[in-house]
Design an enzyme around this catalytic site. Structure first.
Site, PDB file in Angstrom:
ATOM      1  N   LYS A   1      64.416  23.386  64.223  1.00 34.88           N
ATOM      2  CA  LYS A   1      64.114  24.649  64.736  1.00 34.88           C
ATOM      3  C   LYS A   1      64.438  24.794  66.470  1.00 34.88           C
ATOM      4  O   LYS A   1      64.492  25.926  67.265  1.00 34.88           O
ATOM      5  CB  LYS A   1      62.689  25.289  64.550  1.00 34.88           C
ATOM      6  CG  LYS A   1      62.436  24.948  63.246  1.00 34.88           C
ATOM      7  CD  LYS A   1      60.761  25.094  62.813  1.00 34.88           C
ATOM      8  CE  LYS A   1      60.238  24.190  61.819  1.00 34.88           C
ATOM      9  NZ  LYS A   1      60.659  24.277  60.091  1.00 34.88           N
TER      10      LYS A   1
ATOM     11  N   HIS B   1      64.844  16.279  51.304  1.00 34.29           N
ATOM     12  CA  HIS B   1      65.276  16.382  52.638  1.00 34.29           C
ATOM     13  C   HIS B   1      65.392  15.430  54.038  1.00 34.29           C
ATOM     14  O   HIS B   1      65.789  14.497  53.422  1.00 34.29           O
ATOM     15  CB  HIS B   1      64.197  16.738  53.292  1.00 34.29           C
ATOM     16  CG  HIS B   1      63.284  17.726  54.617  1.00 34.29           C
ATOM     17  ND1 HIS B   1      63.935  18.307  55.190  1.00 34.29           N
ATOM     18  CD2 HIS B   1      63.258  17.020  56.226  1.00 34.29           C
ATOM     19  CE1 HIS B   1      63.597  18.520  56.360  1.00 34.29           C
ATOM     20  NE2 HIS B   1      62.435  17.122  56.735  1.00 34.29           N
TER      21      HIS B   1
ATOM     22  N   SER C   1      65.189  19.460  60.652  1.00 29.65           N
ATOM     23  CA  SER C   1      64.015  20.248  60.770  1.00 29.65           C
ATOM     24  C   SER C   1      62.983  20.510  62.067  1.00 29.65           C
ATOM     25  O   SER C   1      63.612  21.501  62.183  1.00 29.65           O
ATOM     26  CB  SER C   1      63.313  19.181  60.502  1.00 29.65           C
ATOM     27  OG  SER C   1      63.399  18.216  58.786  1.00 29.65           O
TER      28      SER C   1
HETATM   29  C1  GCU Z   1      57.081  19.666  57.416  1.00 29.59           C
HETATM   30  C2  GCU Z   1      57.345  21.483  57.776  1.00 29.59           C
HETATM   31  C3  GCU Z   1      58.927  22.085  57.787  1.00 29.59           C
HETATM   32  C4  GCU Z   1      59.451  20.817  58.622  1.00 29.59           C
HETATM   33  C5  GCU Z   1      59.629  19.552  58.420  1.00 29.59           C
HETATM   34  C6  GCU Z   1      60.553  18.285  59.754  1.00 29.59           C
HETATM   35  O1  GCU Z   1      58.267  19.641  55.953  1.00 29.59           O
HETATM   36  O2  GCU Z   1      57.107  21.757  56.788  1.00 29.59           O
HETATM   37  O3  GCU Z   1      58.687  23.303  58.424  1.00 29.59           O
HETATM   38  O4  GCU Z   1      60.726  21.658  58.967  1.00 29.59           O
HETATM   39  O5  GCU Z   1      58.305  18.899  58.404  1.00 29.59           O
HETATM   40  O6  GCU Z   1      60.382  18.768  61.527  1.00 29.59           O
HETATM   41  O7  GCU Z   1      60.584  17.488  58.853  1.00 29.59           O
END
Ligand code: GCU
Length: 403
Positions: free
Chosen positions: A247, A385, A243
């Site tokens: 990034k 997720h 997540s």
């Molecule tokens: C949120 C966000 C995402 C991110 C995620 C996470 O859902 O919108 O951009 O990747 O959190 O870090 O769990």
């Protein structure tokens, strides 16, 4: 302030037509044809663009870093591993700004050993139920397991062993290292936090900072430490992240070519998914909900993706020619699984400059059907997720023959 928050699109037929900025056309309009010109010119152009418009600029490697190994136990995990905890003080003169690396090294493997690295969400103590792990004293999010007034507590020990399966890594013959992202910079908007405060002091700039940039910078500082630890093979470090931490892993892997392999799990928008494919999280939403993640310049792209001269395929291409794997999940529509796949496909021209083939498929693959070539891998697993044993099974297969 953003007043017009664009709704997220989750309907495939509503995705507008988009064009991605070219990886292979130089700013002067010339087309590049070789890996050498990519390395000497285009790579730098893309890095400058991404720093300026999205992730911000971070300081160089600090000159006065200190590494303090404050714990070593060769009898960890019932004797299978050696646990080390290392405090990285970024600037010896400011010892309040540091991150702690938690490392397990397999006792059976021949050293130096390859290592798998990943940031964690709420403190190293969550990584394993080992009472010797120091509980982070940094700020943690309220919703973190057992958090009391934004501080971690005993209740969080071992809470996220599945996210980063250290014991399995040891059994597979890898060292494992994890760092709490919030040690580097807490995950909320405040320009005087941790590395941010150090950075502002060092550089005297307030305008071009991002938390994802800071996390990526911290990962490179961990690599600085691995270079000094002779039990670890710094040439074989696999960088992973889930997540928002995916990034950061991608951005760190893009910039710092010392990382041998990069694996991103569901890093979505701002990670591996294309912003210009307007499906899932929008620029508007990400800026509004997570204003700390990107630098101030990025705000101008709210409701304005057409103006972006960059997109996430550029971040993936910067990892080339090193192996890159993307794992994602069918129900994780916010992160746009198809946009993650298309981004990887769009990075292929750079792998091809190095003489490697693209992925053996052109269409978005079926669920639970991993696809690999020498340098790239992708899977879409069923479910939501998060990160599962299925993801790790595939990562281990990918890593084994490429490290
Ligand atoms: C949120 C966000 C995402 C991110 C995620 C996470 O859902 O919108 O951009 O990747 O959190 O870090 O769990």
């Amino acid at each position: 302030m953003l007043t017009n928050l664009k709704a997220q699109t989750l309907v495939e037929k509503e995705v507008p037509v988009y064009t991605l900025p070219s990886l292979t056309i130089l700013n002067n309009g010339q087309e590049i044809k070789t890996a050498k010109v990519w390395e000497n010119k285009r790579r730098d152009e893309i890095i400058a663009l991404l720093k300026n418009e999205m992730y911000g600029t971070m300081p160089e490697k600090p000159k006065r870093m200190a590494f303090k190994v404050f714990d070593v136990d060769s009898n960890a995990l019932n004797g299978k591993a050696t646990r080390k905890q290392v405090r990285v003080i970024f600037d010896k003169k400011v010892d309040s700004v540091f991150m702690d690396i938690l490392i397990y090294i397999p006792n059976k493997s021949r050293q130096p050993v390859p290592l798998i690295l990943g940031l964690n969400f709420a403190g190293n103590q969550e990584a394993l139920n080992d009472p010797k792990i120091k509980i982070t004293e940094s700020w943690v999010a309220k919703k973190s397991k057992g958090a009391i007034n934004n501080k971690a507590s005993e209740a969080s020990r071992g809470y996220s062993t599945d996210v980063f399966p250290i014991e399995r890594m040891i059994d597979e013959g890898y060292a494992a290292a994890t760092i709490y992202a919030g040690d580097i910079n807490p995950d909320y908007f405040n320009l005087t936090n941790a590395v941010q405060s150090l950075y502002l002091k060092l550089q005297n700039r307030k305008d071009n900072f991002s938390t994802i940039g800071a996390w990526a910078w911290g990962l490179s500082r961990a690599m600085d430490y691995f270079e000094k630890d002779n039990q670890i093979d710094e040439k074989r470090v696999v960088l992973t992240g889930l997540s928002r931490l995916g990034k950061a892993a991608l951005w760190a892997g893009a910039l710092d070519q010392r990382f041998a392999i990069v694996i991103s799990t569901e890093s979505g928008k701002g990670g591996d998914a294309l912003f210009k494919r307007e499906f899932g999280e929008s620029v508007d939403r990400i800026i509004k909900v997570f204003p700390q993640w990107f630098c101030a310049n990025f705000n101008k792209y709210a409701n304005n993706v057409a103006q972006m001269q960059f997109d996430q395929h550029m971040v993936l291409a910067l990892v080339a020619p090193r192996p890159l794997y993307i794992g994602t999940a069918q129900e994780d529509l916010n992160e746009d699984p198809k946009g993650e796949f298309l981004s990887l496909k769009a990075a292929e021209p750079i792998y091809k400059l190095y003489g490697f083939k693209g992925l053996p498929i052109n269409e978005f693959p079926k669920v639970n059907s991993p696809v690999h070539n020498e340098k790239m891998g992708f899977h879409l697993r069923e479910g939501k997720h998060g990160i599962t044993a299925y993801d790790w099974d595939n990562y281990f297969v990918f890593i084994k023959s490429r490290l």
